[in-house]
Design a protein around this motif. Structure first.
Motif, short mmCIF file in Angstrom:
data_model
loop_
_atom_site.label_atom_id
_atom_site.label_comp_id
_atom_site.label_asym_id
_atom_site.label_seq_id
_atom_site.Cartn_x
_atom_site.Cartn_y
_atom_site.Cartn_z
N GLU A 62 0.88 -1.24 0.44
CA GLU A 62 0.41 -0.28 0.01
C GLU A 62 0.55 1.06 0.02
O GLU A 62 0.57 2.18 -0.34
N LEU A 63 2.20 0.81 0.72
CA LEU A 63 2.85 2.54 0.97
C LEU A 63 3.16 2.49 -0.50
O LEU A 63 3.17 4.23 -1.45
N GLU A 64 3.89 1.74 -1.62
CA GLU A 64 4.06 2.06 -2.72
C GLU A 64 3.41 2.24 -3.99
O GLU A 64 3.57 3.10 -4.76
N LYS A 65 1.95 1.85 -3.17
CA LYS A 65 1.27 2.07 -4.36
C LYS A 65 0.93 3.98 -3.84
O LYS A 65 0.51 4.39 -5.50
N ALA A 66 0.43 4.01 -2.69
CA ALA A 66 0.30 5.81 -2.06
C ALA A 66 1.64 6.38 -3.43
O ALA A 66 1.44 7.83 -3.71
N GLU A 67 2.69 5.76 -3.04
CA GLU A 67 4.27 6.91 -3.45
C GLU A 67 4.09 6.82 -5.29
O GLU A 67 4.02 7.84 -5.81
N SER A 68 3.58 5.67 -5.75
CA SER A 68 3.37 5.77 -7.15
C SER A 68 2.18 7.11 -7.93
O SER A 68 2.35 7.37 -8.49
N LYS A 88 6.38 -4.42 17.88
CA LYS A 88 6.28 -4.64 18.55
C LYS A 88 5.76 -6.52 18.14
O LYS A 88 5.83 -7.26 19.15
N ALA A 89 6.41 -6.69 16.40
CA ALA A 89 6.16 -8.39 16.62
C ALA A 89 8.01 -8.51 15.97
O ALA A 89 8.18 -8.45 16.57
N THR A 90 7.56 -9.94 16.14
CA THR A 90 8.66 -10.73 15.89
C THR A 90 8.54 -11.51 15.47
O THR A 90 7.21 -11.45 14.21
N GLY A 91 9.65 -12.22 14.12
CA GLY A 91 9.58 -13.06 13.12
C GLY A 91 9.20 -12.40 11.96
O GLY A 91 9.08 -13.56 11.20
N ILE A 92 9.64 -11.53 11.87
CA ILE A 92 10.07 -10.64 11.02
C ILE A 92 11.47 -11.11 9.92
O ILE A 92 12.76 -10.96 10.91
N THR A 93 11.76 -10.70 8.65
CA THR A 93 12.21 -11.81 8.59
C THR A 93 13.26 -10.08 7.58
O THR A 93 12.90 -8.67 7.56
N GLU A 94 14.56 -10.98 7.33
CA GLU A 94 15.73 -9.12 7.91
C GLU A 94 15.10 -8.97 6.14
O GLU A 94 15.53 -7.85 5.90
N GLU A 95 14.47 -9.34 5.41
CA GLU A 95 14.46 -9.30 3.87
C GLU A 95 13.14 -8.01 4.01
O GLU A 95 12.82 -6.77 3.05
N LEU A 96 12.65 -8.29 4.65
CA LEU A 96 11.26 -7.21 5.27
C LEU A 96 11.72 -6.20 5.62
O LEU A 96 11.19 -4.85 5.23
N TYR A 97 12.53 -6.35 6.67
CA TYR A 97 13.34 -4.83 7.22
C TYR A 97 13.95 -4.24 6.20
O TYR A 97 13.88 -2.67 5.58
N TYR A 101 13.13 -0.30 5.08
CA TYR A 101 14.35 0.60 5.05
C TYR A 101 13.92 1.35 3.56
O TYR A 101 14.46 2.65 3.93
N THR A 102 14.45 0.60 2.71
CA THR A 102 14.94 0.89 1.31
C THR A 102 13.49 2.39 0.86
O THR A 102 14.13 3.42 0.08
N PHE A 103 12.39 1.70 1.08
CA PHE A 103 11.30 2.44 0.98
C PHE A 103 11.41 4.19 1.91
O PHE A 103 10.88 5.00 1.05
N CYS A 104 12.00 3.84 2.75
CA CYS A 104 11.66 4.82 3.59
C CYS A 104 12.86 6.02 3.42
O CYS A 104 12.47 7.13 3.15
N ILE A 105 13.89 5.16 3.13
CA ILE A 105 14.96 6.32 2.05
C ILE A 105 14.60 6.59 0.87
O ILE A 105 15.18 8.29 0.54
N LYS A 106 13.82 6.37 -0.02
CA LYS A 106 13.23 7.02 -1.03
C LYS A 106 12.53 7.73 -0.82
O LYS A 106 12.23 8.98 -1.88
N LEU A 107 11.75 7.52 0.13
CA LEU A 107 10.60 9.24 0.68
C LEU A 107 10.93 10.40 0.94
O LEU A 107 11.24 11.51 1.38
N CYS A 121 11.69 7.29 10.50
CA CYS A 121 11.72 5.68 10.57
C CYS A 121 13.14 4.94 9.89
O CYS A 121 12.89 3.72 11.05
N ALA A 122 13.66 5.15 8.85
CA ALA A 122 14.54 5.34 8.39
C ALA A 122 15.88 4.76 9.58
O ALA A 122 16.66 3.29 9.59
#
Length: 744
Positions: A62-68, A88-97, A101-107, A121-122
């Protein structure tokens, strides 16, 4: 452990889209449920942590859609939502992090406030990617006042008396949450969550503290590395995990854990310590901040705070709490937190015996010509604009600000006027006894609240102008915070429940907690000063401040000296009073243009809050006119109710018209025997009668005698061509935290 089922993804997607529709204007059917959608979305993943990775992926799409598609109004709400899930979450993969992060840098290419929020956020994501669990650990340690040498920061949020929701939040429970979350976030599926939590619950306090300090040390030492290593962090936490469960249980966890364990136990994020206090003392804000800096167990204040005059405030004073809905304004205070000084940085050993705060600091003499540091100041030239969180400037040598006082106030515009008074008094005190500023970061939050009998559309419009302004410029504030007033009224009218066995799932507490945690972007409001002169020449002029409004009415007529009105004067001519008005006109060129007029008026209203979106602060729509050197863009909207006389064939007639203009400085004087009555910030308790003249101007930053002498010394050593330039005083701006600041 991760959900891949289409029905789960579809359910989460529908919830996210409901939140986004709420931010638009095309969904009137959702108005009754405003604020509930975001809360219910977070509750879904809180009850079932396995849904967290799926929700992060949906939010990223949804973030990528809103930015585009340039749907900027949903970017900041989505960023706050995804950061709260990741905290709050656990089990988040390094790829999702890394994707987040890459999207925040783009903003960062977007204008303020988008780039400001994205940068914040970044910075957090960069550390969280390498050291999972850092955000959760730091938040719990700070909010629950769990003393740690490596992360000594202390903070607390302030609001309602909600002990039922916090009965289980003992220090032991919070330490168990920190250890469990850190290990599950780092080890993922290799962590036997149920066995881990069972072991921690069975551990005595002494052993629990050893593992807590070991986990905090591992996380903080790796997070503070210039290039933190995720593999190195994993290795350290594996050692702690094996030490805690034993090699056999740990090995079973690495092989896949217990096959009967379909759902890992949820790890709650404890809510901050919260208390509610009625505002009964003009200096209560300052006193509560002093108490906040004093540890609970200390009988004496620190060396610098001991010198303060608390006006009879005993060291062990506790404010009485009130558990009823008040029709008066309320202000809350922080519970006393950690020590005044951060302990020396060192690695805590596993053998550390107990959680203790180090008391006492070294007494130091402050420089005579000390200037106030930037922590109390807004960024230069900002007014009602987004600024960086905290705004911390350079601190005194050897002093670290490790306390954050989060003051959240409930009430209407009248309460905000009292808050402006208290804020101005606090700043003046700091110019005389400079002791709170170097240790304290003051964060102000606001939830609009009207008494039940005043919760009508008219009263909301009359006494909720600042809340309406915040809702217009920050849609996430409108959706999340401005909708709390009906819910609080409904809760206050419910009879108290004595069933302590019932599961507490508080909506209001969760929303307040979300606001004080994620609302990091302040909007700065100009405080205005007013000097008042009375008809009694022996009475000294009065000085006060206001934030939202100053209303002027003409008092009941005082007859002329001969005791009667002239028969030639019409009834309408007897209305109002002849006023002399002198003001500086607001021009787009920022040039100074002074205007003096004389007219008959029945009243005036000076408003400091823009009435609509076109008047939001900005160089094009809302210019400043005080001085050519001014860099902010604020001014007062003045409405004059004028009595206009006209002549025609039918004779003379009188009409009432309203004229408006904008200014930053104004002086008004009654030219007749009729006196004026002033009301500040719509508060009947702040009314001045028998006024003949008053002056209004932006309130400047308070300055100490040392500052004034230093400024005089600098002025005397300037070149002759610059000595004739009158310096513009820095305005006093009061920040109120929101989620995004102003979105133009």
């Amino acid at each position: 452990m991760q959900y891949q089922r289409p029905d789960v993804e579809l359910d989460l997607l529908r919830s996210v889209q409901a939140v986004l529709r709420e931010l638009g204007d095309q969904a009137p059917a959702l108005q009754n449920n405003q604020g509930m959608w975001r809360w219910s979305l977070h509750k879904k993943v809180e009850r079932d942590p396995r849904k967290s990775p799926a929700l992060v992926r949906i939010l990223l799409r949804e973030l990528e859609k809103a930015e585009s598609e340039d749907l900027r109004h949903v970017i900041i709400p989505l960023l706050h939502t995804i950061m709260y899930v990741l905290t709050k979450a656990t089990g988040i993969t390094e790829e999702l992090y890394r994707r987040t992060y890459t999207f925040c840098i783009k903003l960062l290419t977007l204008p303020t406030p988008y780039c400001t929020v994205a940068l914040d956020c970044a910075i957090q994501l960069k550390t969280e990617t390498a050291v999972p669990g850092t955000l959760y650990q730091r938040m719990v340690i700070a909010e629950q006042n769990l003393m740690s040498e490596l992360y000594p920061y202390q903070e607390s949020a302030l609001l309602l008396e909600i002990e039922a929701a916090q009965m289980q939040q003992t220090p032991e429970a919070c330490m168990r949450h920190v250890v469990s979350h850190a290990l599950q976030a780092a080890l993922g599926e290799a962590c036997h969550a149920a066995a881990l939590q069972k072991k921690l619950k069975a551990s005595p306090r002494r052993l629990l503290e050893r593992y807590f300090h070991a986990v905090v040390a591992a996380v903080e030492q790796m997070a503070n590395e210039p290039r933190p290593s995720r593999a190195g962090h994993l290795e350290k936490l594996e050692e702690i995990y094996c030490s805690l469960l034993g090699p056999l249980a740990a090995a079973r966890g690495r092989r896949g854990g217990d096959p009967l364990q379909d759902q890992p136990p949820s790890i709650p994020l404890p809510s901050p310590h919260i208390s509610f206090h009625l505002w009964t003392d003009e200096e209560q804000l300052w006193k509560e901040l002093v108490l906040f800096l004093r540890p609970r167990f200390q009988l004496r204040l620190s060396a610098d705070l001991e010198a303060l005059d608390l006006h009879g405030l005993p060291p062990d004073r506790e404010l009485a709490r009130v558990s009823v809905l008040s029709t008066d304004s309320g202000i809350e205070r922080d519970l006393p937190s950690g020590a005044d000084e951060p302990p020396a940085s060192s690695s805590p050993e596993l053998e550390r015996a107990s959680l203790q705060r180090k008391g006492g600091i070294k007494k130091r003499t402050w420089p005579v010509d000390l200037w106030l540091p930037g922590s109390w100041h807004a960024p230069p030239g900002l007014h009602r604009k987004t600024g960086g969180p905290g705004g911390d400037g350079e601190l005194l040598p050897g002093v670290s600000r490790v306390h954050t006082a989060r003051v959240l106030v409930l009430g209407d515009d009248r309460m905000l006027g009292r808050l402006a008074q208290a804020y101005h008094t606090l700043r003046k005190r700091e110019t005389q006894k400079f002791c709170l500023t170097p240790r304290l970061s003051l964060q102000l939050y606001y939830i609009p609240m009207l008494a039940p009998e005043e919760a009508t559309a008219y009263r909301q419009a009359e006494r909720g102008e600042l809340a309406a302004f915040l809702g217009r410029v920050d849609r996430w504030y409108q959706s999340t915070v401005n909708t709390l007033c009906p819910a609080i009224h409904k809760l206050a009218e419910m009879p108290p429940s004595f069933d302590t066995s019932r599961t507490v799932d508080p909506f209001i507490l969760d929303v307040i907690t979300y606001y004080v945690r994620m609302g990091t972007q302040p909007i700065y409001f100009q405080i205005y000063k007013v000097k008042i002169f009375f008809s009694d020449g022996s009475q000294d002029p009065a000085e006060d401040v206001f934030l939202t409004e100053l209303k002027v009415k003409v008092q009941d007529s005082r007859f002329p000296k001969d005791g009667f009105l002239s028969k030639k004067r019409g009834v309408a001519e007897g209305q109002g009073a002849e006023l002399s008005i002198c003001y500086q006109k607001a021009l787009l060129s920022h040039r100074t243009r002074e205007v003096t007029v004389s007219l008959r008026a029945t009243g005036l209203v000076l408003k400091a809050i823009p009435a609509n979106d076109s008047e939001v602060a900005g160089p094009t729509h809302f210019p400043h006119s005080a001085a050519p050197a001014a860099t902010d863009h604020t001014c007062l909207n003045v409405s004059v109710t004028e009595v206009v006389k006209s002549s025609n064939l039918a004779g003379r007639s009188f009409s009432i018209v309203t004229n408006t203009f904008r200014t930053a400085n104004i002086q008004i004087e009654s030219q007749e025997q009729r006196l004026l009555m002033l009301s500040l910030d719509k508060d009947n308790r702040r009314t001045f009668k028998d006024v003949v003249r008053f002056e209004v101007a932006p309130c400047p930053e308070p300055r100490s005698g040392a500052q004034k002498s230093k400024a005089s010394w600098l002025s005397s050593h300037r070149q002759k061509e610059t000595e004739t330039i009158k310096p513009t005083p820095k305005p006093l701006l009061m920040p109120i935290n929101t989620f995004s600041g102003i979105i133009q």
